[in-house]
Design an enzyme around this catalytic site. Structure first.
Site, PDB file in Angstrom:
ATOM      1  N   ALA A  59      17.833  20.529 -24.193  1.00 50.99           N
ATOM      2  CA  ALA A  59      17.434  19.326 -24.925  1.00 50.99           C
ATOM      3  C   ALA A  59      15.942  19.067 -24.780  1.00 50.99           C
ATOM      4  O   ALA A  59      15.496  17.919 -24.749  1.00 50.99           O
ATOM      5  CB  ALA A  59      18.228  18.126 -24.421  1.00 50.99           C
TER       6      ALA A  59
ATOM      7  N   TYR B 243      27.962 -22.804 -41.230  1.00 49.08           N
ATOM      8  CA  TYR B 243      27.624 -22.049 -40.019  1.00 49.08           C
ATOM      9  C   TYR B 243      28.382 -22.651 -38.846  1.00 49.08           C
ATOM     10  O   TYR B 243      28.270 -23.844 -38.560  1.00 49.08           O
ATOM     11  CB  TYR B 243      26.125 -22.095 -39.738  1.00 49.08           C
ATOM     12  CG  TYR B 243      25.770 -21.530 -38.384  1.00 49.08           C
ATOM     13  CD1 TYR B 243      25.925 -20.172 -38.121  1.00 49.08           C
ATOM     14  CD2 TYR B 243      25.295 -22.353 -37.360  1.00 49.08           C
ATOM     15  CE1 TYR B 243      25.619 -19.638 -36.876  1.00 49.08           C
ATOM     16  CE2 TYR B 243      24.975 -21.832 -36.110  1.00 49.08           C
ATOM     17  CZ  TYR B 243      25.144 -20.479 -35.869  1.00 49.08           C
ATOM     18  OH  TYR B 243      24.848 -19.960 -34.648  1.00 49.08           O
TER      19      TYR B 243
ATOM     20  N   ARG C 140      10.767  19.328 -37.445  1.00 53.39           N
ATOM     21  CA  ARG C 140      11.203  19.258 -38.840  1.00 53.39           C
ATOM     22  C   ARG C 140      11.974  17.980 -39.145  1.00 53.39           C
ATOM     23  O   ARG C 140      12.211  17.657 -40.313  1.00 53.39           O
ATOM     24  CB  ARG C 140      12.050  20.488 -39.182  1.00 53.39           C
ATOM     25  CG  ARG C 140      11.208  21.729 -39.459  1.00 53.39           C
ATOM     26  CD  ARG C 140      12.071  22.949 -39.734  1.00 53.39           C
ATOM     27  NE  ARG C 140      12.602  23.519 -38.502  1.00 53.39           N
ATOM     28  CZ  ARG C 140      13.395  24.590 -38.464  1.00 53.39           C
ATOM     29  NH1 ARG C 140      13.770  25.181 -39.593  1.00 53.39           N
ATOM     30  NH2 ARG C 140      13.824  25.065 -37.300  1.00 53.39           N
TER      31      ARG C 140
ATOM     32  N   GLN D 268      11.550  21.135 -18.009  1.00 56.30           N
ATOM     33  CA  GLN D 268      10.904  22.364 -18.469  1.00 56.30           C
ATOM     34  C   GLN D 268       9.400  22.138 -18.495  1.00 56.30           C
ATOM     35  O   GLN D 268       8.916  21.070 -18.882  1.00 56.30           O
ATOM     36  CB  GLN D 268      11.397  22.740 -19.868  1.00 56.30           C
ATOM     37  CG  GLN D 268      10.800  24.061 -20.379  1.00 56.30           C
ATOM     38  CD  GLN D 268      11.379  24.470 -21.723  1.00 56.30           C
ATOM     39  OE1 GLN D 268      12.372  23.916 -22.171  1.00 56.30           O
ATOM     40  NE2 GLN D 268      10.755  25.452 -22.369  1.00 56.30           N
TER      41      GLN D 268
ATOM     42  N   TYR E 138      21.863 -25.176 -30.867  1.00 60.88           N
ATOM     43  CA  TYR E 138      20.699 -24.830 -30.042  1.00 60.88           C
ATOM     44  C   TYR E 138      19.753 -26.020 -29.957  1.00 60.88           C
ATOM     45  O   TYR E 138      19.291 -26.541 -30.988  1.00 60.88           O
ATOM     46  CB  TYR E 138      19.996 -23.624 -30.648  1.00 60.88           C
ATOM     47  CG  TYR E 138      18.843 -23.083 -29.833  1.00 60.88           C
ATOM     48  CD1 TYR E 138      18.987 -22.810 -28.475  1.00 60.88           C
ATOM     49  CD2 TYR E 138      17.611 -22.828 -30.428  1.00 60.88           C
ATOM     50  CE1 TYR E 138      17.934 -22.310 -27.734  1.00 60.88           C
ATOM     51  CE2 TYR E 138      16.549 -22.315 -29.697  1.00 60.88           C
ATOM     52  CZ  TYR E 138      16.712 -22.064 -28.348  1.00 60.88           C
ATOM     53  OH  TYR E 138      15.667 -21.554 -27.617  1.00 60.88           O
TER      54      TYR E 138
END
Length: 460
Positions: free
Chosen positions: A10, A371, A16, A76, A392
């Site tokens: 991986a 709502y 591309r 790697q 809220y």
């Protein structure tokens, strides 16, 4: 067959894909390529599971650990190529030179690689007494893949990459899938002698097969299903593979008793569960852990994400996430149910209704233009159009409680935290700020002012 180690490659950027995101973290049917491959390989129960990373290493490593917290991460270096990736992996996994038995190597850009195919590969490797077995596939169009070149005895002679192949080699339709099983000792010796004398200037793992062939037996196992080993290099290939995969999923559900009127516009992810006699109408997306019960109708143009829809419910032209829709509930059209809702039997969330973390009792109707956030509604209550629970206060999210058999007039505003009892009627346009006892009627009166003959300043 016992598997000593598995190495998933991986490290690549995937240029591309033309993306700021590593290729292995792109998704097919709701899961990243890396998650899919790791899941298939993990199901083999390898003693050690390693993922080799390089490009955006921290990001890929974090993802890998989120899929499997026992994974071993291999870094790697800047030397490119799959051969170098395996060199780094073996240096880490076999630092003491004691690793033995089979080692599985798989690329992470084959999102449909499945455990069944890998099990068959391992069984073939053991039964054939191979030192190396490569997983192959026969494709009508092999463009872009390395070709399997066999000798006169039909044994694997070598693998030639597309850019290094001559005209006769390019005519071969058997391709390398980048999945291998190596004997650990053979692999260690084979990767030690790799070089970068090729068109790409990379350390190819495929070159290790020629070295292995000189010291052991190299075989090939053709995948029974070519789709399971199809790779993705760009977004065009991703779209095509996604389409093929989704077509199979839709066909599977239709054969199990689900009506899908237009499979080409219906997308269903792998973990979705559908009961018999479910109907899925065009333009619908069923994602995540969604479960739909018998005789429910979903769509058209509906998205369900990690949602449970019980038997006999209807969900039309809506987006629903992490919500439980009870039996015979009616949702839509143009309804948005955010996470955390529970709608009991026979409830309704109608046109242009939004809900969040709300419980809607059996038979309760929220028909339109409303709502309900952080709200608890009892049974057989009717919410008038244009009603809002103002949850809220700028700091906290507060809850609204509305009892059973309540008739809420149009255009009401409930200022949370607030509680309304059972059998209450509210007047149209009311603003409810304080608790309302059972068996009451409540309204709030606003003074209406009319200025006759008024004109705006610019018209005076």
């Amino acid at each position: 067959m016992a598997l000593n180690a598995a190495i998933i490659l991986a490290a690549g950027e995937g240029t591309r894909m033309r993306s700021f995101k590593p290729k292995v973290l792109h998704e097919l049917a709701g899961k990243t390529f890396l998650e899919r491959v790791m899941s298939s390989v993990s199901a083999l129960n390898p003693e050690t599971l390693a993922v080799v990373v390089h490009y955006q290493a921290e990001r890929v490593s974090a993802a890998a650990r989120s899929y499997n917290d026992t994974v071993e991460i291999v870094q790697q270096d800047d030397i490119p190529g799959t051969g170098r990736a395996v060199q780094c992996a073996m240096e880490q996994l076999d630092a003491e030179g004691k690793l033995s038995g089979p080692v599985l190597i798989a690329a992470s850009d084959m999102p449909l690689l499945d455990t069944t195919t890998l099990n068959s590969l391992l069984d073939f490797h053991k039964e054939s007494d191979n030192d190396v077995t490569v997983l192959t596939a026969n494709l009508e169009d092999p463009t872009g893949y390395g070709r399997i070149i066999r000798d006169s005895d039909n044994s694997v002679l070598r693998i030639v990459e597309q850019k290094d192949a001559n005209s006769s080699e390019l005519a071969v339709h058997e391709i390398n899938t980048s999945v291998y099983v190596f004997d650990a000792a053979v692999l260690t010796r084979a990767v030690q002698g790799l070089n970068s004398k090729n068109a790409q200037g990379e350390f190819y793992l495929t070159d290790a097969l020629e070295s292995a062939r000189a010291n052991g037996k190299v075989g090939a196992f053709a995948a029974p299903d070519a789709l399971s080993v199809e790779g993705v290099n760009d977004r065009v290939q991703l779209a095509e593979l996604s389409r093929k995969h989704n077509q199979r999923i839709c066909e599977q559900w239709m054969r199990e008793g689900v009506t899908i009127l237009d499979p080409e516009t219906t997308w269903i992810e792998d973990d979705v569960e559908l009961a018999q006699d479910v109907t899925v109408l065009p333009g619908s997306f069923l994602k995540g852990q969604t479960v739909v019960g018998a005789d429910a109708v979903v769509g058209p143009y509906t998205t369900l994400i990690d949602t449970r829809v019980d038997a006999g419910a209807t969900v039309e032209r809506s987006r629903i996430q992490e919500t439980h829709i009870g039996p015979e509930v009616n949702v839509g059209p143009w309804t948005y149910l955010r996470p955390g809702n529970e709608l009991e039997k026979g409830a309704k969330a109608g046109a242009f209704v939004e809900m969040k973390k709300s419980h809607i009792g059996a038979g309760t109707k929220v028909p339109h233009l409303s709502y309900m956030g952080d709200a608890e509604l009892g049974e057989n209550t009717n919410i008038g159009g244009g009603t809002i629970s103002a949850n809220y206060d700028g700091v906290h999210k507060n809850r609204t409680y509305i009892g059973s058999n309540v008739h809420v007039g149009a255009g009401n505003l409930f200022i949370a935290p607030v509680e309304v009892g059972n059998n209450v009627t509210t007047g149209a346009g009311s603003v409810i700020r304080h608790a309302v006892p059972d068996d009451s009627m409540v309204y709030s009166e606003n003074t209406e002012h009319v200025v006759e003959g008024w004109k705006p300043e610019w018209e005076r």
